[in-house]
Design an enzyme around this catalytic site. Structure first.
Site, PDB file in Angstrom:
ATOM      1  N   ASP A 104      17.321  81.080   7.932  1.00 46.83           N
ATOM      2  CA  ASP A 104      16.571  82.005   9.097  1.00 46.83           C
ATOM      3  C   ASP A 104      15.980  83.024   8.742  1.00 46.83           C
ATOM      4  O   ASP A 104      15.673  83.291   7.637  1.00 46.83           O
ATOM      5  CB  ASP A 104      17.842  82.344   9.801  1.00 46.83           C
ATOM      6  CG  ASP A 104      19.115  82.841   8.901  1.00 46.83           C
ATOM      7  OD1 ASP A 104      18.706  83.292   7.883  1.00 46.83           O
ATOM      8  OD2 ASP A 104      20.243  82.990   9.480  1.00 46.83           O
ATOM      9  N   HIS A 160      29.452  83.083  13.406  1.00 49.92           N
ATOM     10  CA  HIS A 160      28.267  82.346  13.137  1.00 49.92           C
ATOM     11  C   HIS A 160      27.744  81.630  11.999  1.00 49.92           C
ATOM     12  O   HIS A 160      28.593  82.127  10.879  1.00 49.92           O
ATOM     13  CB  HIS A 160      26.838  83.167  13.823  1.00 49.92           C
ATOM     14  CG  HIS A 160      26.413  84.093  12.814  1.00 49.92           C
ATOM     15  ND1 HIS A 160      26.079  85.471  13.382  1.00 49.92           N
ATOM     16  CD2 HIS A 160      26.565  84.304  11.493  1.00 49.92           C
ATOM     17  CE1 HIS A 160      25.646  86.413  12.476  1.00 49.92           C
ATOM     18  NE2 HIS A 160      25.858  85.833  11.413  1.00 49.92           N
ATOM     19  N   GLU A 185      24.684  81.456  17.016  1.00 46.76           N
ATOM     20  CA  GLU A 185      25.841  82.265  17.648  1.00 46.76           C
ATOM     21  C   GLU A 185      26.675  81.655  18.601  1.00 46.76           C
ATOM     22  O   GLU A 185      26.340  80.804  18.700  1.00 46.76           O
ATOM     23  CB  GLU A 185      25.101  83.640  18.641  1.00 46.76           C
ATOM     24  CG  GLU A 185      24.052  84.450  17.581  1.00 46.76           C
ATOM     25  CD  GLU A 185      24.756  85.570  16.524  1.00 46.76           C
ATOM     26  OE1 GLU A 185      25.942  85.369  16.155  1.00 46.76           O
ATOM     27  OE2 GLU A 185      24.075  86.538  16.465  1.00 46.76           O
ATOM     28  N   ASN A 235      31.558  87.045  13.688  1.00 47.34           N
ATOM     29  CA  ASN A 235      31.812  86.376  14.900  1.00 47.34           C
ATOM     30  C   ASN A 235      31.931  85.001  14.694  1.00 47.34           C
ATOM     31  O   ASN A 235      31.994  84.200  15.736  1.00 47.34           O
ATOM     32  CB  ASN A 235      30.853  86.756  15.793  1.00 47.34           C
ATOM     33  CG  ASN A 235      29.444  86.400  15.645  1.00 47.34           C
ATOM     34  OD1 ASN A 235      29.072  85.906  14.688  1.00 47.34           O
ATOM     35  ND2 ASN A 235      28.476  86.673  16.424  1.00 47.34           N
TER      36      ASN A 235
HETATM   37  C1  F6R Z   1      21.898  84.647   6.803  1.00 47.39           C
HETATM   38  C2  F6R Z   1      22.725  83.895   7.554  1.00 47.39           C
HETATM   39  C3  F6R Z   1      23.829  84.630   8.312  1.00 47.39           C
HETATM   40  C4  F6R Z   1      24.731  85.369   7.100  1.00 47.39           C
HETATM   41  C5  F6R Z   1      25.985  85.733   8.053  1.00 47.39           C
HETATM   42  C6  F6R Z   1      26.907  86.581   7.002  1.00 47.39           C
HETATM   43  O1  F6R Z   1      21.002  83.783   6.058  1.00 47.39           O
HETATM   44  O2  F6R Z   1      22.476  82.960   8.049  1.00 47.39           O
HETATM   45  O3  F6R Z   1      24.747  83.697   8.761  1.00 47.39           O
HETATM   46  O4  F6R Z   1      25.188  84.440   6.141  1.00 47.39           O
HETATM   47  O5  F6R Z   1      25.629  86.788   8.804  1.00 47.39           O
HETATM   48  O6  F6R Z   1      26.033  87.681   6.339  1.00 47.39           O
HETATM   49  P1  F6R Z   1      26.740  88.649   5.325  1.00 47.39           P
HETATM   50  O7  F6R Z   1      27.009  87.847   4.132  1.00 47.39           O
HETATM   51  O8  F6R Z   1      25.571  89.553   5.266  1.00 47.39           O
HETATM   52  O9  F6R Z   1      28.110  89.108   5.570  1.00 47.39           O
END
Ligand code: F6R
Length: 244
Positions: free
Chosen positions: A67, A138, A143, A136
Site C-alpha cells: 500500500d 485490517h 479495512e 482493527n
Molecule cells: C502497512 C500495512 C498495514 C500495517 C498495519 C500494522 O503496509 O499494510 O496493514 O501492517 O497497520 O501496522 P504497525 O506494524 O505499524 O502496527
C-alpha cells in the site's frame, strides 16, 4: 493458520527474516509482498544485516508493497516508498526496476490499481507475503467492512487507522485520509503468508483473530481460509491468549 509464539520483538524479527531468507534461497528470482508500519522494521534491519554478512542476496527478487498513502509523493518523508528505501532497499542489493509500490499521486487511481494488479499477475503472483496486523484487524489497508475488495483499490482509511498512524505525523490532520491498497485477491493468491504482530497494543486484536470465526469485520480472519499462513506473535501481542 499456524501460530508461532516469539519471546520478544527481536525473536519475532529473526523468525520473519529467516522465513524470507528461506524463501529467497529456494526462489532467488521469487516475488515478495512487503508491508510497512512499525512491526516489520526489525525484520528489515535483520535482512539488511544478513545481506551485509553475505547471507542473503535480493538481486533477482521482485517486490510488491501492499500500500501507499494517497496524496503523498514518493519522496515525502512519510510515504511508504521513503520508508522502504530507508529501512530496507538502500541496505540491500535489490534491483530498483524490480521494486513496486503503488503511487500516491496517480491521477487516475483506478487505472493505476488495475495496472498494479496486472504487474503482480505478470510476475506470477506473490510467492511470500509479509503482513502486519492492523489494530482493527485490517490487512494491507483492507479495512473492516461488510464487503472486502478483490482487487487493488483506493480506500478511505478508518478513523482508527488514521489515529493509529498519526504517531508518524506532526498531527492527526496531516495523516492522508486515503490510501491505495492491494485487495484480498493478491494477498490470498500468495503461496505463503507470514503475518507479524508485536506489542501490548496488538493483544486484543491478536486474541480476536485467534478466537473469532471468519468475518469481513476483522479482515485478518479471512487468512484462516488460506492454506499456508504463519502468524508470529511476540509475548506482549500474545498476552490476551492465556493459553499461549
Ligand atoms: C502497512 C500495512 C498495514 C500495517 C498495519 C500494522 O503496509 O499494510 O496493514 O501492517 O497497520 O501496522 P504497525 O506494524 O505499524 O502496527
Amino acid at each position: 493458520m499456524n501460530i508461532v509464539y516469539a519471546s520478544d520483538y527481536d525473536e519475532l524479527s529473526q523468525i520473519a527474516a529467516q522465513a524470507i531468507q528461506d524463501y529467497v534461497r529456494e526462489h532467488p528470482d521469487g516475488v515478495l509482498g512487503l508491508a510497512t508500519g512499525d512491526t516489520p522494521i526489525g525484520t528489515y534491519r535483520e535482512l539488511a544485516r544478513r545481506h551485509q554478512a553475505g547471507e542473503i542476496s535480493l538481486r533477482s527478487v521482485t517486490t510488491f508493497n501492499l500500500d501507499e498513502y494517497y496524496g503523498l509523493p514518493a519522496d515525502h518523508p512519510q510515504s511508504y516508498r521513503t520508508y522502504m528505501t530507508e529501512h530496507l532497499f538502500r541496505h540491500v542489493d535489490i534491483d530498483g526496476d524490480r521494486i513496486h509500490i503503488p503511487s500516491g499521486v496517480a491521477a487516475d487511481a483506478d487505472a493505476h490499481c488495475r495496472e498494479y494488479d496486472r504487474k503482480i499477475a505478470d510476475a506470477g503472483g506473490i510467492g511470500l507475503q509479509l503482513l502486519g496486523l492492523g489494530g482493527n484487524g485490517h490487512i494491507g489497508f483492507n479495512e473492516p467492512d461488510v464487503e472486502l475488495k478483490e482487487g487493488s483499490h483506493l480506500v478511505q482509511l478508518s478513523d482508527e487507522t488514521i489515529r493509529a498512524n498519526s504517531r508518524n505525523f506532526a498531527s492527526v490532520d496531516e495523516v492522508p485520509r486515503q490510501a491505495i491498497t492491494v485487495g484480498l485477491g493478491a494477498i490470498f493468491r500468495a503461496r505463503k503468508i507470514v503475518m507479524l504482530a508485536s506489542g501490548k497494543a496488538k493483544a486484543p486484536i491478536a486474541a480476536q483473530l485467534v478466537r473469532s470465526g471468519v468475518t469481513t469485520q476483522i479482515p485478518a480472519t479471512l487468512l484462516k481460509l488460506h492454506p499456508d499462513v504463519t502468524v508470529v506473535l511476540d509475548k506482549e501481542a500474545a498476552s490476551g491468549l492465556p493459553e499461549a
